[in-house]
Design an enzyme around this catalytic site. Structure first.
Site, PDB file in Angstrom:
ATOM      1  CD  GLN A 152      -2.956   1.199   2.265  1.00  0.00           C
ATOM      2  OE1 GLN A 152      -3.551   2.213   2.519  1.00  0.00           O
ATOM      3  NE2 GLN A 152      -3.241   0.069   2.895  1.00  0.00           N
ATOM      4  CG  LEU A 196      11.916  -6.835 -15.765  1.00  0.00           C
ATOM      5  CD1 LEU A 196      12.199  -7.437 -17.141  1.00  0.00           C
ATOM      6  CD2 LEU A 196      12.278  -5.341 -15.773  1.00  0.00           C
ATOM      7  CE1 TYR A 234       3.113  -6.140   4.704  1.00  0.00           C
ATOM      8  CE2 TYR A 234       4.148  -7.362   6.474  1.00  0.00           C
ATOM      9  CZ  TYR A 234       3.837  -7.233   5.133  1.00  0.00           C
ATOM     10  OH  TYR A 234       4.243  -8.179   4.226  1.00  0.00           O
ATOM     11  CD  GLU A 235      -1.654   1.716   8.286  1.00  0.00           C
ATOM     12  OE1 GLU A 235      -1.585   1.969   7.084  1.00  0.00           O
ATOM     13  OE2 GLU A 235      -1.592   2.601   9.161  1.00  0.00           O
ATOM     14  CG  ASP A 239       0.408   0.755   4.679  1.00  0.00           C
ATOM     15  OD1 ASP A 239       1.611   0.697   4.954  1.00  0.00           O
ATOM     16  OD2 ASP A 239      -0.359  -0.212   4.792  1.00  0.00           O
ATOM     17  N   GLY A 295      -8.326  19.640  20.152  1.00  0.00           N
ATOM     18  CA  GLY A 295      -7.912  21.030  20.312  1.00  0.00           C
ATOM     19  C   GLY A 295      -8.535  21.607  21.557  1.00  0.00           C
ATOM     20  N   GLY A 296      -8.881  22.874  21.515  1.00  0.00           N
ATOM     21  CA  GLY A 296      -9.466  23.529  22.685  1.00  0.00           C
ATOM     22  C   GLY A 296     -10.981  23.406  22.741  1.00  0.00           C
ATOM     23  CD  GLN A 350     -17.320  26.989  17.129  1.00  0.00           C
ATOM     24  OE1 GLN A 350     -18.515  27.104  16.904  1.00  0.00           O
ATOM     25  NE2 GLN A 350     -16.394  27.433  16.299  1.00  0.00           N
TER      26      GLN A 350
HETATM   27  N1  CAO Z   1      12.038  -9.374  -9.679  1.00  0.00           N
HETATM   28  C1  CAO Z   1      12.833 -10.072  -8.864  1.00  0.00           C
HETATM   29  N2  CAO Z   1      12.802  -9.958  -7.524  1.00  0.00           N
HETATM   30  C2  CAO Z   1      11.918  -9.108  -7.016  1.00  0.00           C
HETATM   31  C3  CAO Z   1      11.062  -8.316  -7.805  1.00  0.00           C
HETATM   32  C4  CAO Z   1      11.141  -8.486  -9.218  1.00  0.00           C
HETATM   33  N3  CAO Z   1      10.371  -7.817 -10.055  1.00  0.00           N
HETATM   34  N4  CAO Z   1      10.291  -7.566  -7.016  1.00  0.00           N
HETATM   35  C5  CAO Z   1      10.670  -7.832  -5.735  1.00  0.00           C
HETATM   36  N5  CAO Z   1      11.642  -8.770  -5.738  1.00  0.00           N
HETATM   37  C6  CAO Z   1      12.312  -9.338  -4.591  1.00  0.00           C
HETATM   38  C7  CAO Z   1      13.014  -8.317  -3.741  1.00  0.00           C
HETATM   39  O1  CAO Z   1      14.208  -7.929  -4.335  1.00  0.00           O
HETATM   40  C8  CAO Z   1      13.206  -9.098  -2.463  1.00  0.00           C
HETATM   41  O2  CAO Z   1      14.310  -9.956  -2.611  1.00  0.00           O
HETATM   42  P1  CAO Z   1      15.433 -10.171  -1.454  1.00  0.00           P
HETATM   43  O3  CAO Z   1      14.652 -10.465  -0.210  1.00  0.00           O
HETATM   44  O4  CAO Z   1      16.203 -11.337  -1.976  1.00  0.00           O
HETATM   45  O5  CAO Z   1      16.214  -8.940  -1.362  1.00  0.00           O
HETATM   46  C9  CAO Z   1      11.960  -9.966  -2.405  1.00  0.00           C
HETATM   47  O6  CAO Z   1      11.383  -9.898  -3.708  1.00  0.00           O
HETATM   48  C10 CAO Z   1      10.893  -9.583  -1.405  1.00  0.00           C
HETATM   49  O7  CAO Z   1      10.859  -8.196  -1.175  1.00  0.00           O
HETATM   50  P2  CAO Z   1       9.762  -7.461  -0.255  1.00  0.00           P
HETATM   51  O8  CAO Z   1      10.256  -6.183   0.169  1.00  0.00           O
HETATM   52  O9  CAO Z   1       8.469  -7.472  -0.972  1.00  0.00           O
HETATM   53  O10 CAO Z   1       9.755  -8.396   1.006  1.00  0.00           O
HETATM   54  P3  CAO Z   1       8.572  -8.946   1.897  1.00  0.00           P
HETATM   55  O11 CAO Z   1       7.386  -9.336   1.110  1.00  0.00           O
HETATM   56  O12 CAO Z   1       9.172  -9.963   2.743  1.00  0.00           O
HETATM   57  O13 CAO Z   1       8.229  -7.662   2.809  1.00  0.00           O
HETATM   58  C11 CAO Z   1       7.282  -5.560   3.427  1.00  0.00           C
HETATM   59  C12 CAO Z   1       7.136  -6.820   2.561  1.00  0.00           C
HETATM   60  C13 CAO Z   1       6.169  -4.606   3.031  1.00  0.00           C
HETATM   61  C14 CAO Z   1       7.160  -5.930   4.902  1.00  0.00           C
HETATM   62  C15 CAO Z   1       8.647  -4.906   3.139  1.00  0.00           C
HETATM   63  O14 CAO Z   1       8.742  -4.694   1.777  1.00  0.00           O
HETATM   64  C16 CAO Z   1       8.886  -3.599   3.873  1.00  0.00           C
HETATM   65  O15 CAO Z   1       9.122  -3.555   5.067  1.00  0.00           O
HETATM   66  N6  CAO Z   1       8.858  -2.489   3.104  1.00  0.00           N
HETATM   67  C17 CAO Z   1       9.205  -1.186   3.602  1.00  0.00           C
HETATM   68  C18 CAO Z   1       8.114  -0.573   4.418  1.00  0.00           C
HETATM   69  C19 CAO Z   1       6.820  -0.540   3.679  1.00  0.00           C
HETATM   70  O16 CAO Z   1       6.661   0.070   2.653  1.00  0.00           O
HETATM   71  N7  CAO Z   1       5.823  -1.180   4.258  1.00  0.00           N
HETATM   72  C20 CAO Z   1       4.467  -0.925   3.853  1.00  0.00           C
HETATM   73  C21 CAO Z   1       3.890  -1.962   3.104  1.00  0.00           C
HETATM   74  S1  CAO Z   1       2.186  -1.596   3.021  1.00  0.00           S
HETATM   75  O17 CAO Z   1       1.601  -2.210   4.454  1.00  0.00           O
END
Ligand code: CAO
Length: 416
Positions: free
Chosen positions: A17, A72, A139-140, A169, A248-249, A273
């Site tokens: 998100q 990709l 996460y959120e 988010d 607020g107030g 108010q």
């Molecule tokens: N091709 C190849 N690899 C890809 C890719 C693509 N197109 N897109 C993503 N990947 C890979 C990433 O490089 C990563 O690989 P490594 O772990 O080997 O480095 C892997 O997919 C997973 O990445 P991710 O960030 O999605 O990991 P996750 O699902 O475990 O975590 C989240 C998700 C949201 C917890 C984490 O991304 C995070 O903390 N993000 C920052 C804070 C944030 O934005 N959170 C809000 C999310 S909304 O609630």
């Protein structure tokens, strides 16, 4: 009609998100947003909480409208080459992967600058780069807890509470969008891109700043006069949870209306108010309170604030929340019905303004989403459906000069 961000090319390397809400906003305003997704998988939200088997979940469709999708695998050599071509030609790249993922993939900030010095790199993480928690995935609700939102939300006799609003988010996404637009304007002067980062903890805190105000007031005077704990309850040295008190107030509370016994949202928010006290007394049938020293000032009222709210609830008991607001609006009382999601979904005003929009989707049929909450006099953002996974893959590859044969090979090797 030409849109303000037309011509701005954005690589949307985001998921869930926080990142998608940022790029969606920029897409509404005309940017060309290309979502880069893992082949065969895509953004995890395509699959999360599905309500129709085999069709993208609403979680995805509501955060990825007006974008294109490229499948990709950016971890393969051929995938990296394609990504590099895209980066050389892009204005902005936005990502919100787990900490370190961009570096591990070979697309850290230094490399991005080498590829394209004009590129603006937008990044969301849970915590700031210097934070002792900078390595955490977030996460959120994690962010709402870390940013001060949860400790100050809810009732004093219950646990910390998270909000249903996406303060971690989508709020971070909006902050990042402001940062990116600022960097685009700066680039016009300097010719160079820059890295724009937001931490979800910071963004929650930015919206919780009045509670930091209260922490300082509490430390200075030992109490907070607008909180329900004043004057009869106790304060510690930390800002307490204030239930539904006004921030607020101007004291206020959520008050029961007719039907509350069976309808969990038969309530209004009612604000006392200060400058409107006499008219408030008139509205609720207590004109004698207007000049009574026990009630005439906010300070005097605070010691029997719940007696006053209790009385207003009696007054409200034979009125629906809508009837109540229709009466109170005549007396300039700041109030509103507590709207449930069904009411919001069907609200004619929100539909007319384009804040609630019905959008067609190739597989789902039409679905409701929240359109642009920002309104412009010069244009109206038109919200179109989210892309299917990889819907634009071949078109993007062709635009990069790949032949049909090469494209077929990339598919065969699961690079795209
Ligand atoms: N091709 C190849 N690899 C890809 C890719 C693509 N197109 N897109 C993503 N990947 C890979 C990433 O490089 C990563 O690989 P490594 O772990 O080997 O480095 C892997 O997919 C997973 O990445 P991710 O960030 O999605 O990991 P996750 O699902 O475990 O975590 C989240 C998700 C949201 C917890 C984490 O991304 C995070 O903390 N993000 C920052 C804070 C944030 O934005 N959170 C809000 C999310 S909304 O609630």
């Amino acid at each position: 009609m030409s849109l303000p961000l037309e011509g701005i090319k954005i690589i949307d390397f985001t998921g869930v998100q926080a990142g998608p809400s940022c790029t969606q906003l920029l897409a509404w305003f005309g940017a060309d947003v290309l979502k880069v997704e893992r082949p065969g998988v895509g953004d995890v939200t395509r699959n999360q909480l599905r309500d129709i088997p085999d069709a993208d979940a609403l979680y995805f469709t509501m955060l990825n409208s007006n974008k294109k999708s490229l499948e990709l695998n950016t971890k393969t050599p051929e995938g990296k080459e394609i990504m590099e071509k895209l980066i050389r030609d892009a204005d902005v790249l936005v990502e919100n992967f787990a900490p370190g993922a961009m570096d591990r993939m070979g697309f850290g900030w230094e490399r991005l600058q080498e590829l394209n010095p004009r590129l603006i790199f937008g990044s969301v993480k849970g915590f700031g780069e210097n934070s002792r928690y900078s390595d955490l995935k977030v996460y959120e609700n994690v962010a709402q807890c870390a940013g001060g939102g949860a400790s100050t939300t809810g009732f004093w006799d219950g646990p910390p509470l998270v909000s249903g609003a996406a303060l971690g988010d989508s709020n971070s996404g909006m902050h990042l969008a402001i940062g990116i637009l600022t960097a685009i304007i700066d680039r016009e002067k300097t010719g160079r891109g820059q890295k724009v980062t937001v931490s979800m903890q910071d963004c929650v805190l930015n919206l919780t700043r009045v509670k930091l105000r209260d922490q300082q007031r509490l430390e200075r005077v030992g109490y907070l006069e607008e909180y329900p704990q004043y004057p009869h309850g106790t304060f510690t040295d930390v800002v307490p949870r204030g239930g539904n008190a006004g921030g607020g107030g101007q004291p206020g509370w959520v008050l029961k209306c007719k039907g509350w016994e069976s309808d969990p949202n038969a309530y209004i928010y009612f604000t006392l108010q200060e400058q409107n006290w006499a008219r408030t007394c008139e509205a609720i049938g207590k004109p004698q309170w207007a000049d009574d020293p026990e009630y005439a000032t906010t300070k005097a009222r605070q010691s029997h604030i719940f007696e006053i709210f209790g009385y207003i609830e009696e007054w409200l008991s034979d009125k629906t929340k809508y009837e109540a607001v229709d009466i109170l609006r005549k007396y300039d009382i700041p109030c509103a019905p507590v709207m449930n999601m069904k009411e919001i979904a069907n609200d004619p005003d929100l539909r007319e303004s384009g804040t609630i929009v019905e959008v067609p989707h190739k597989k789902r049929g039409s679905y409701l989403t929240v359109g642009s909450p920002i309104k412009f006099s010069g244009f109206k953002p038109e919200i179109v459906g989210s892309p299917l996974l990889g819907e634009h893959t071949d078109g993007v590859l062709r635009s990069l000069g790949y032949t049909e044969e090469q494209i077929a090979q990339l598919h065969e090797h699961k690079v795209v």
